[in-house]
Design a protein around this motif. Structure first.
Motif, mmCIF file in Angstrom:
data_model
loop_
_atom_site.group_PDB
_atom_site.id
_atom_site.type_symbol
_atom_site.label_atom_id
_atom_site.label_comp_id
_atom_site.label_asym_id
_atom_site.label_seq_id
_atom_site.Cartn_x
_atom_site.Cartn_y
_atom_site.Cartn_z
ATOM 1 N N THR A 158 0.809 -1.220 0.000
ATOM 2 C CA THR A 158 0.000 0.000 0.000
ATOM 3 C C THR A 158 0.842 1.269 0.000
ATOM 4 N N ASN A 159 2.085 1.192 0.451
ATOM 5 C CA ASN A 159 2.809 2.458 0.624
ATOM 6 C C ASN A 159 4.309 2.389 0.375
ATOM 7 N N THR A 160 4.765 1.448 -0.452
ATOM 8 C CA THR A 160 6.173 1.459 -0.835
ATOM 9 C C THR A 160 6.327 2.208 -2.157
ATOM 10 N N HIS A 161 7.545 2.273 -2.660
ATOM 11 C CA HIS A 161 7.766 2.881 -3.971
ATOM 12 C C HIS A 161 8.933 2.172 -4.632
ATOM 13 N N GLY A 162 9.255 2.591 -5.878
ATOM 14 C CA GLY A 162 10.324 1.923 -6.597
ATOM 15 C C GLY A 162 9.973 0.509 -7.023
ATOM 16 N N SER A 163 8.659 0.216 -7.128
ATOM 17 C CA SER A 163 8.159 -1.109 -7.541
ATOM 18 C C SER A 163 8.528 -2.219 -6.569
ATOM 19 N N LEU A 164 8.853 -1.862 -5.336
ATOM 20 C CA LEU A 164 9.194 -2.870 -4.337
ATOM 21 C C LEU A 164 7.987 -3.768 -4.064
ATOM 22 N N GLY A 165 8.156 -5.075 -4.261
ATOM 23 C CA GLY A 165 7.111 -6.033 -3.959
ATOM 24 C C GLY A 165 5.964 -6.088 -4.940
ATOM 25 N N VAL A 166 6.087 -5.425 -6.093
ATOM 26 C CA VAL A 166 5.002 -5.397 -7.072
ATOM 27 C C VAL A 166 5.131 -6.584 -8.020
ATOM 28 N N THR A 167 4.031 -7.312 -8.212
ATOM 29 C CA THR A 167 4.025 -8.482 -9.091
ATOM 30 C C THR A 167 2.789 -8.463 -9.974
ATOM 31 N N VAL A 168 2.985 -8.723 -11.261
ATOM 32 C CA VAL A 168 1.852 -8.930 -12.166
ATOM 33 C C VAL A 168 1.515 -10.418 -12.146
ATOM 34 N N VAL A 169 0.268 -10.724 -11.844
ATOM 35 C CA VAL A 169 -0.198 -12.104 -11.712
ATOM 36 C C VAL A 169 -1.108 -12.443 -12.892
ATOM 37 N N ARG A 170 -0.833 -13.555 -13.543
ATOM 38 C CA ARG A 170 -1.618 -13.935 -14.725
ATOM 39 C C ARG A 170 -2.450 -15.199 -14.507
ATOM 40 N N ARG A 171 -2.197 -15.915 -13.408
ATOM 41 C CA ARG A 171 -2.968 -17.123 -13.103
ATOM 42 C C ARG A 171 -3.380 -17.102 -11.637
ATOM 43 N N VAL A 172 -4.569 -17.554 -11.354
ATOM 44 C CA VAL A 172 -5.051 -17.583 -9.969
ATOM 45 C C VAL A 172 -4.094 -18.385 -9.089
ATOM 46 N N ASP A 173 -3.529 -19.429 -9.635
ATOM 47 C CA ASP A 173 -2.633 -20.283 -8.846
ATOM 48 C C ASP A 173 -1.351 -19.571 -8.421
ATOM 49 N N ASP A 174 -1.058 -18.413 -9.043
ATOM 50 C CA ASP A 174 0.179 -17.707 -8.730
ATOM 51 C C ASP A 174 -0.001 -16.621 -7.669
ATOM 52 N N VAL A 175 -1.201 -16.469 -7.141
ATOM 53 C CA VAL A 175 -1.454 -15.415 -6.162
ATOM 54 C C VAL A 175 -0.601 -15.601 -4.904
ATOM 55 N N ALA A 176 -0.537 -16.809 -4.395
ATOM 56 C CA ALA A 176 0.224 -17.049 -3.163
ATOM 57 C C ALA A 176 1.693 -16.687 -3.336
ATOM 58 N N ALA A 177 2.250 -17.010 -4.502
ATOM 59 C CA ALA A 177 3.650 -16.680 -4.757
ATOM 60 C C ALA A 177 3.845 -15.168 -4.807
ATOM 61 N N ALA A 178 2.875 -14.442 -5.372
ATOM 62 C CA ALA A 178 2.975 -12.981 -5.434
ATOM 63 C C ALA A 178 2.913 -12.365 -4.043
ATOM 64 N N VAL A 179 2.057 -12.902 -3.186
ATOM 65 C CA VAL A 179 1.975 -12.406 -1.807
ATOM 66 C C VAL A 179 3.291 -12.664 -1.081
ATOM 67 N N ALA A 180 3.923 -13.797 -1.371
ATOM 68 C CA ALA A 180 5.196 -14.126 -0.724
ATOM 69 C C ALA A 180 6.308 -13.167 -1.131
ATOM 70 N N VAL A 181 6.186 -12.537 -2.303
ATOM 71 C CA VAL A 181 7.195 -11.581 -2.771
ATOM 72 C C VAL A 181 7.076 -10.241 -2.044
ATOM 73 N N LEU A 182 5.914 -9.964 -1.468
ATOM 74 C CA LEU A 182 5.731 -8.713 -0.733
ATOM 75 C C LEU A 182 6.717 -8.630 0.431
ATOM 76 N N PRO A 183 7.160 -7.425 0.803
ATOM 77 C CA PRO A 183 7.966 -7.297 2.017
ATOM 78 C C PRO A 183 7.193 -7.888 3.197
ATOM 79 N N PRO A 184 7.848 -8.556 4.120
ATOM 80 C CA PRO A 184 7.146 -9.229 5.221
ATOM 81 C C PRO A 184 6.137 -8.355 5.952
ATOM 82 N N ALA A 185 6.462 -7.085 6.138
ATOM 83 C CA ALA A 185 5.570 -6.190 6.879
ATOM 84 C C ALA A 185 4.276 -5.896 6.130
ATOM 85 N N HIS A 186 4.209 -6.270 4.836
ATOM 86 C CA HIS A 186 3.045 -5.928 4.012
ATOM 87 C C HIS A 186 2.207 -7.141 3.627
ATOM 88 N N ARG A 187 2.520 -8.302 4.122
ATOM 89 C CA ARG A 187 1.816 -9.504 3.672
ATOM 90 C C ARG A 187 0.442 -9.677 4.303
#
Length: 409
Positions: A158-187
């Motif tokens: 919600t409040n980082t910049h420089g594309s930190l933790g941003v993931t484009v998801v193309r399959r529903v099955d990849d959502v969990a992996a995208a959440v795991a890429v988020l900085p720990p404080a933002h999961r």
């Protein structure tokens, strides 16, 4: 407020690059300059500390500490203004300005644009086109959203910049992996939104008398199939009516957010002739290296730092200065993860007449890591040209001249 020489507080200004530029400019205008940063960052910026009149150990996110310090200082000295050029310093800067009655955007507005979800919802409420989005507390929330909204989707903090933790998801099955890429404080507090189609642009400028003035419109071109590696060129190749529409929407969006002072950088898309606002920022574009500020100045004739400092002295800045070049391009220069090979030609690039600025963070023998955020970029440059395509050609040529290459470990 004390009398005497006007002082300028630069929140988070105790760093190299933009910090040194801002201190230098401010002193040219007659300010006594105070910079703040952590002790570690101040120690890493000895030139800035030496040129400033005072360096104070305060983290740029420490709102209460800055307000208390500024109140004590202004009781004995003439604190005439507060400024920042970094994302995390925006609310702190606004809080100091509001507490002391100095020029600045309202704290509520500065805080709003630092929260991507709240800002998007404000724009939606005010009638601006926005991609559908949800605030999520975990993988289940994100999965529920992507299950009912057609993809692709974007998962981001919600409040980082420089594309930190941003993931484009193309399959529903990849959502969990995208959440795991988020900085720990933002999961457990993040955004999922529908991917916005169209061409991405940005508008850069500053407020004068509380009104936003757009200095340049840029078009963004992704490189290497990545949201992180890109070319950014001004002027954007838009027909006059569409450029006018985009400028109007940007101005109205800034007004809806309540911003009124300082520099701004606004991202937006154009899709099927419709302008869709992205993130709004109450600071200059780019990183602390100040390359983008110089690029905006090259194509518009206006340095946003200087224009803000003039207003803090009660002057109206001239926004009609001659441009140094008709067009300019910023370009990320990336190589595959691995060890940087001999042959890097930074000096040749810097000496080229088309090169406006160059930043290289690696040397032969250093390791280029996997690209996860803007700060991982090993090199970036800006180039001038007689037109947008010409400046892009120069940027590509300079990237080739740099000869950044890697070999596997």
């Amino acid at each position: 407020m004390g009398a005497g020489q006007p002082a300028l507080l630069i929140v988070g200004g105790g760093i190299n690059g933009a910090g040194l530029d801002c201190v230098t400019f401010a002193k040219e205008y007659g300010f006594r300059v105070i910079v703040t940063e952590t002790a570690e960052r101040l120690a890493a910026a000895p030139q800035v500390v030496a040129r400033a009149d005072l360096a104070v150990e305060l983290d740029r996110t420490d709102i209460d500490g800055h307000v208390a310090w500024a109140k004590a200082y202004s009781a004995r000295e003439n604190l005439a203004g507060v400024y920042c050029f970094r994302e995390w310093a925006v609310p702190t800067t606004a809080a100091v300005a509001e507490a002391l009655g100095l020029p600045g955007s309202p704290f509520a507005a500065a805080s709003l644009v630092r929260d991507k979800f709240r800002c998007r919802e404000r724009l939606r409420e005010r009638g601006f086109a926005q991609p559908r989005a949800a605030l999520c507390a975990g993988v289940d929330d994100a999965t529920a959203f992507v299950s009912r909204v057609p993809g692709p989707w974007v998962v981001k903090p919600t409040n980082t910049h420089g594309s930190l933790g941003v993931t484009v998801v193309r399959r529903v099955d990849d959502v969990a992996a995208a959440v795991a890429v988020l900085p720990p404080a933002h999961r457990q507090h993040f955004i999922v939104e529908e991917f916005q189609p169209g061409t991405e642009y940005s508008a850069d400028g500053l407020f004068v008398d509380g009104r936003p003035h757009v200095l340049a419109l840029f078009v963004k071109t992704p490189l290497r199939d990545s949201i992180l590696v890109e070319q950014i060129t001004a002027p954007a190749p838009l027909p006059p009516d569409l450029a006018e529409q985009a400028t109007r929407v940007v101005r109205d969006g800034l007004g809806a957010a309540g911003l009124t002072f300082g520099a701004f950088h606004v991202e937006f898309w154009i899709h099927d002739g419709r302008v869709v606002l992205g993130e709004l920022h109450n600071r200059p574009a780019g990183s602390a290296r100040d390359m983008f500020v110089k690029l905006v100045e090259t194509v518009s004739g206006v340095n946003v730092h200087r224009a803000v400092f003039e207003q803090l002295l009660g002057r109206r800045p001239d926004l009609t200065g001659p441009a140094a070049a008709a067009a300019g391009t910023y370009m990320d220069v990336y190589a595959a993860p691995g060890v940087v090979q001999p042959g890097l030609s930074a000096e040749a690039v810097a000496d080229d007449p088309a090169c406006l600025s160059l930043y290289v963070s690696v040397r032969p023998g250093d390791h280029v890591r996997e690209l996860r955020q803007e700060g991982d970029m090993p090199a970036m440059l800006t180039a001038a040209g007689s037109s947008g395509p010409d400046s892009r050609r120069h940027a590509m040529r300079l990237a080739d001249l740099l000869a950044l290459s890697t070999a596997p470990d």
